[in-house]
Design a protein around this motif. Structure first.
Motif, PDB file in Angstrom:
ATOM      1  N   GLN A 123       0.831  -1.210   0.000  1.00 36.89           N
ATOM      2  CA  GLN A 123       0.000   0.000   0.000  1.00 36.89           C
ATOM      3  C   GLN A 123       0.869   1.265   0.000  1.00 36.89           C
ATOM      4  N   LYS A 124       1.895   1.276   0.821  1.00 36.62           N
ATOM      5  CA  LYS A 124       2.732   2.477   0.956  1.00 36.62           C
ATOM      6  C   LYS A 124       3.458   2.816  -0.343  1.00 36.62           C
ATOM      7  N   TYR A 125       3.918   1.789  -1.056  1.00 38.34           N
ATOM      8  CA  TYR A 125       4.744   2.033  -2.240  1.00 38.34           C
ATOM      9  C   TYR A 125       4.016   1.786  -3.565  1.00 38.34           C
ATOM     10  N   LYS A 126       2.670   1.718  -3.541  1.00 36.04           N
ATOM     11  CA  LYS A 126       1.938   1.518  -4.792  1.00 36.04           C
ATOM     12  C   LYS A 126       2.106   2.748  -5.692  1.00 36.04           C
ATOM     13  N   GLN A 127       1.936   2.559  -6.985  1.00 35.29           N
ATOM     14  CA  GLN A 127       2.142   3.627  -7.956  1.00 35.29           C
ATOM     15  C   GLN A 127       1.024   3.632  -8.989  1.00 35.29           C
ATOM     16  N   VAL A 128       1.035   4.656  -9.810  1.00 29.88           N
ATOM     17  CA  VAL A 128       0.127   4.722 -10.958  1.00 29.88           C
ATOM     18  C   VAL A 128       0.951   4.389 -12.192  1.00 29.88           C
ATOM     19  N   GLY A 129       0.526   3.365 -12.942  1.00 29.60           N
ATOM     20  CA  GLY A 129       1.274   2.918 -14.106  1.00 29.60           C
ATOM     21  C   GLY A 129       1.115   3.827 -15.303  1.00 29.60           C
ATOM     22  N   ASP A 130       1.788   3.479 -16.397  1.00 33.85           N
ATOM     23  CA  ASP A 130       1.732   4.309 -17.602  1.00 33.85           C
ATOM     24  C   ASP A 130       0.363   4.280 -18.268  1.00 33.85           C
ATOM     25  N   ASP A 131      -0.505   3.346 -17.824  1.00 35.02           N
ATOM     26  CA  ASP A 131      -1.872   3.283 -18.350  1.00 35.02           C
ATOM     27  C   ASP A 131      -2.864   4.034 -17.461  1.00 35.02           C
ATOM     28  N   GLY A 132      -2.341   4.698 -16.432  1.00 34.53           N
ATOM     29  CA  GLY A 132      -3.192   5.461 -15.532  1.00 34.53           C
ATOM     30  C   GLY A 132      -3.864   4.644 -14.440  1.00 34.53           C
ATOM     31  N   PHE A 281       3.074 -22.531   1.644  1.00 32.66           N
ATOM     32  CA  PHE A 281       2.758 -22.454   0.227  1.00 32.66           C
ATOM     33  C   PHE A 281       1.256 -22.342  -0.001  1.00 32.66           C
ATOM     34  N   SER A 282       0.463 -22.823   0.940  1.00 30.80           N
ATOM     35  CA  SER A 282      -0.984 -22.712   0.796  1.00 30.80           C
ATOM     36  C   SER A 282      -1.457 -21.280   1.025  1.00 30.80           C
ATOM     37  N   ASN A 283      -1.011 -20.659   2.139  1.00 29.41           N
ATOM     38  CA  ASN A 283      -1.508 -19.306   2.428  1.00 29.41           C
ATOM     39  C   ASN A 283      -0.674 -18.205   1.772  1.00 29.41           C
ATOM     40  N   GLU A 284       0.493 -18.556   1.224  1.00 30.79           N
ATOM     41  CA  GLU A 284       1.350 -17.656   0.440  1.00 30.79           C
ATOM     42  C   GLU A 284       1.908 -16.471   1.235  1.00 30.79           C
ATOM     43  N   ALA A 285       1.817 -16.517   2.565  1.00 34.22           N
ATOM     44  CA  ALA A 285       2.374 -15.434   3.380  1.00 34.22           C
ATOM     45  C   ALA A 285       3.885 -15.402   3.242  1.00 34.22           C
ATOM     46  N   GLY A 286       4.421 -14.258   2.851  1.00 34.35           N
ATOM     47  CA  GLY A 286       5.863 -14.101   2.678  1.00 34.35           C
ATOM     48  C   GLY A 286       6.366 -14.413   1.288  1.00 34.35           C
ATOM     49  N   MET A 287       5.496 -14.950   0.425  1.00 35.95           N
ATOM     50  CA  MET A 287       5.932 -15.316  -0.925  1.00 35.95           C
ATOM     51  C   MET A 287       5.985 -14.121  -1.865  1.00 35.95           C
ATOM     52  N   GLY A 288       5.265 -13.052  -1.523  1.00 35.20           N
ATOM     53  CA  GLY A 288       5.284 -11.875  -2.392  1.00 35.20           C
ATOM     54  C   GLY A 288       4.226 -11.890  -3.472  1.00 35.20           C
ATOM     55  N   SER A 289       3.260 -12.793  -3.382  1.00 33.53           N
ATOM     56  CA  SER A 289       2.216 -12.876  -4.413  1.00 33.53           C
ATOM     57  C   SER A 289       1.017 -11.993  -4.081  1.00 33.53           C
ATOM     58  N   THR A 290       0.392 -12.213  -2.921  1.00 35.69           N
ATOM     59  CA  THR A 290      -0.837 -11.483  -2.587  1.00 35.69           C
ATOM     60  C   THR A 290      -0.670  -9.969  -2.409  1.00 35.69           C
ATOM     61  N   PRO A 291       0.536  -9.440  -2.122  1.00 42.08           N
ATOM     62  CA  PRO A 291       0.650  -7.977  -2.032  1.00 42.08           C
ATOM     63  C   PRO A 291       0.197  -7.237  -3.293  1.00 42.08           C
ATOM     64  N   HIS A 292       0.230  -7.912  -4.449  1.00 44.62           N
ATOM     65  CA  HIS A 292      -0.224  -7.271  -5.686  1.00 44.62           C
ATOM     66  C   HIS A 292      -1.704  -6.913  -5.602  1.00 44.62           C
ATOM     67  N   ALA A 293      -2.490  -7.780  -4.962  1.00 43.57           N
ATOM     68  CA  ALA A 293      -3.919  -7.489  -4.790  1.00 43.57           C
ATOM     69  C   ALA A 293      -4.132  -6.443  -3.707  1.00 43.57           C
ATOM     70  N   HIS A 294      -3.436  -6.596  -2.586  1.00 49.38           N
ATOM     71  CA  HIS A 294      -3.625  -5.661  -1.474  1.00 49.38           C
ATOM     72  C   HIS A 294      -3.141  -4.251  -1.822  1.00 49.38           C
ATOM     73  N   ALA A 295      -2.216  -4.135  -2.756  1.00 46.01           N
ATOM     74  CA  ALA A 295      -1.688  -2.818  -3.150  1.00 46.01           C
ATOM     75  C   ALA A 295      -2.760  -1.937  -3.772  1.00 46.01           C
ATOM     76  N   VAL A 296      -3.706  -2.544  -4.476  1.00 46.24           N
ATOM     77  CA  VAL A 296      -4.682  -1.745  -5.229  1.00 46.24           C
ATOM     78  C   VAL A 296      -5.987  -1.509  -4.458  1.00 46.24           C
ATOM     79  N   ALA A 297      -6.024  -1.924  -3.187  1.00 47.77           N
ATOM     80  CA  ALA A 297      -7.218  -1.677  -2.373  1.00 47.77           C
ATOM     81  C   ALA A 297      -7.349  -0.187  -2.075  1.00 47.77           C
ATOM     82  N   LYS A 298      -8.585   0.289  -2.127  1.00 51.09           N
ATOM     83  CA  LYS A 298      -8.844   1.708  -1.836  1.00 51.09           C
ATOM     84  C   LYS A 298      -9.143   1.860  -0.346  1.00 51.09           C
ATOM     85  N   VAL A 299      -8.111   2.191   0.422  1.00 46.23           N
ATOM     86  CA  VAL A 299      -8.247   2.354   1.874  1.00 46.23           C
ATOM     87  C   VAL A 299      -7.633   3.696   2.283  1.00 46.23           C
TER      88      VAL A 299
END
Length: 453
Positions: A123-132, A281-299
């Motif tokens: 969330q802290k380091y999310k950005q706006v891409g070249d597609d807006g 591997f089931s919950n993926e905590a620490g793998m770096g996968s789910t942060p992509h979804a949490h980054a785009v949450a509007k909070v």
């Protein structure tokens, strides 16, 4: 050549998952649990309130500015709750015995603190891409953690690994699981199921973030409710075996040989390593996968999504995966000699008969298809980082092709490479989280100070 490569990746993957990753992910979980004041306990109620309160909020549509908090969680859970909850738990039980589940609980409890840290950094380091459109994930906080060429290289390595592991190979593996399950249950040729999956997946992919969010928001609650209900029926039918199951899980974690009907040859080391590895591997905590979804949450504050992210791990392990384990243990299915999805099918068939195969096939479809959508979304964020938004349509088509090809036959090398790349991508992610420990603590403290005021 294929046999040689498979042996190389199998050896590397086994060493990573059994030693390096267990140390890194458990170490990270312990570090963030302590440094953040047992946030998974302190923030659990807040996470539940935000998660289930968000299910009923209407009108907050996904778009260029991101997703609602619940949609982001649904996308994350779509990726977390996959075939590993059916096959992974069963494999851990078959090899490590019931005690493996105890160590899954420990891994999940610690992983809740790690995923909290991942979500607030995304969330802290999310950005706006070249597609807006809003985008984010480990590549951005890796760059923040390590300046200069080292950060660029490490972020690039992570982006390539996750795109290959999840976007391409992982999605081929998921489609194979669906096609094989439907072939067993209904006799549907695997190539036909693969073609249907590829078309459905491409339709969702081309709809962009909004369509992915809408579909996952719809699918995840339905698939969870269906599996929970079907599992509870079996468990309630065998309710007298629950005390045995709990005893087997706890005692089996420390003395596997004393559990009657446990996995043959199970040891404390096997119970621990298989339980922790499958749990992580089931919950993926620490793998770096789910942060992509949490980054785009509007909070309003990064910590708000951190609370929600923790609930994803809780649902994945303490609810869905636990149900699989209890079904297998209470039906005394471990001594059957089966493993993976076959062991789960066998356990459900003790009550449902042939319907057990059908039940697992339907669950496999929901679990694996939703994972395909989640993993596609994670890979898409990294494709944008590497090549820009213009490459997304090409990426969509390639993933759809992988989904089709994956359904045709299980290629052991693809499965092995996916596991190895999964393991490798953890390393840059965990390194960045440790390097950003001070920032994580500061963001965490700022939220609680402001709320106290």
């Amino acid at each position: 050549m294929e046999a040689m490569l498979n042996n190389i990746f199998s050896t590397l993957g086994s060493y990573l998952s059994n030693y390096i990753l267990i140390a890194a992910l458990l170490g990270g979980g312990i570090w963030f649990t302590v440094s953040l004041g047992f946030i998974q306990v302190k923030g659990f109620g807040e996470g539940m309130r935000r998660t289930f309160g968000g299910m009923f909020k209407k009108g907050d549509k996904a778009g260029a500015d991101g997703m609602s908090s619940f949609q982001a969680l649904a996308t994350a859970i779509a990726a977390q709750v996959g075939t590993g909850n059916i096959a992974g738990a069963a494999t851990a039980l078959a090899i490590g015995g019931p005690g493996a589940i105890f160590w899954m609980w420990i891994a999940a409890f610690l992983g809740m603190a790690t995923i909290y840290a991942e979500a607030i950094m995304a969330q802290k380091y999310k950005q706006v891409g070249d597609d807006g459109e809003v985008t984010g994930g480990p590549v951005y906080y890796i760059r923040a953690a390590f300046s200069g060429a080292f950060g660029k290289v490490l972020a690039g390595i992570f982006a390539v690994l996750i795109t290959l592991a999840l976007g391409f190979m992982g999605n081929a593996v998921q489609s194979n699981s669906i096609a094989a399950a439907f072939n067993t249950a209904f006799g549907v040729p695997q190539w036909i199921m693969g073609a249907v999956l590829a078309v459905l997946a491409l339709f969702v992919f081309l709809g962009g973030t909004g369509r992915i969010a809408k579909i996952t928001e719809l699918i995840v609650p339905i698939m969870a409710a269906f599996y929970i209900l079907g599992s509870l029926v079996v468990i309630i039918f065998n309710i007298k075996e629950i005390p045995y199951a709990l005893h087997a899980i706890v005692v089996g974690a420390f003395a596997p040989s004393s559990i009657v009907g446990g996995a043959a040859g199970a040891t404390v080391k096997l119970a621990l390593t298989k339980g922790v590895a499958r749990g992580l591997f089931s919950n993926e905590a620490g793998m770096g996968s789910t942060p992509h979804a949490h980054a785009v949450a509007k909070v309003n504050h990064p910590v708000e999504q951190g609370f929600v992210a923790m609930i994803g791990v809780f649902i994945d392990t303490f609810v869905i995966l636990n149900l699989t384990a209890l079904v297998i243990i209470t039906t005394h299915s471990i001594p059957s000699g089966k493993t993976g999805a076959e062991l789960s099918q066998y356990a459900f068939s003790t009550l449902y008969g042939k319907g057990g195969d059908i039940f697992i096939a339907i669950c496999m479809f929901f679990f694996a298809f939703s994972t395909i959508l989640g993993w596609y979304f994670f890979g898409q964020a990294n494709i944008k980082y590497l090549f820009g938004s213009k490459a997304v349509k090409i990426y969509s088509v390639i993933v759809a092709v992988c989904v089709f090809l994956g359904s045709l036959a299980e290629v052991e090398l693809v499965w092995t490479m996916q596991d190895t790349f999964n393991s490798l991508m953890v390393i840059p992610n965990i390194l960045a989280l440790f390097a950003l420990s001070g920032v994580i603590k500061q963001v965490h403290n700022d939220f609680f100070k402001d709320r106290k005021k």
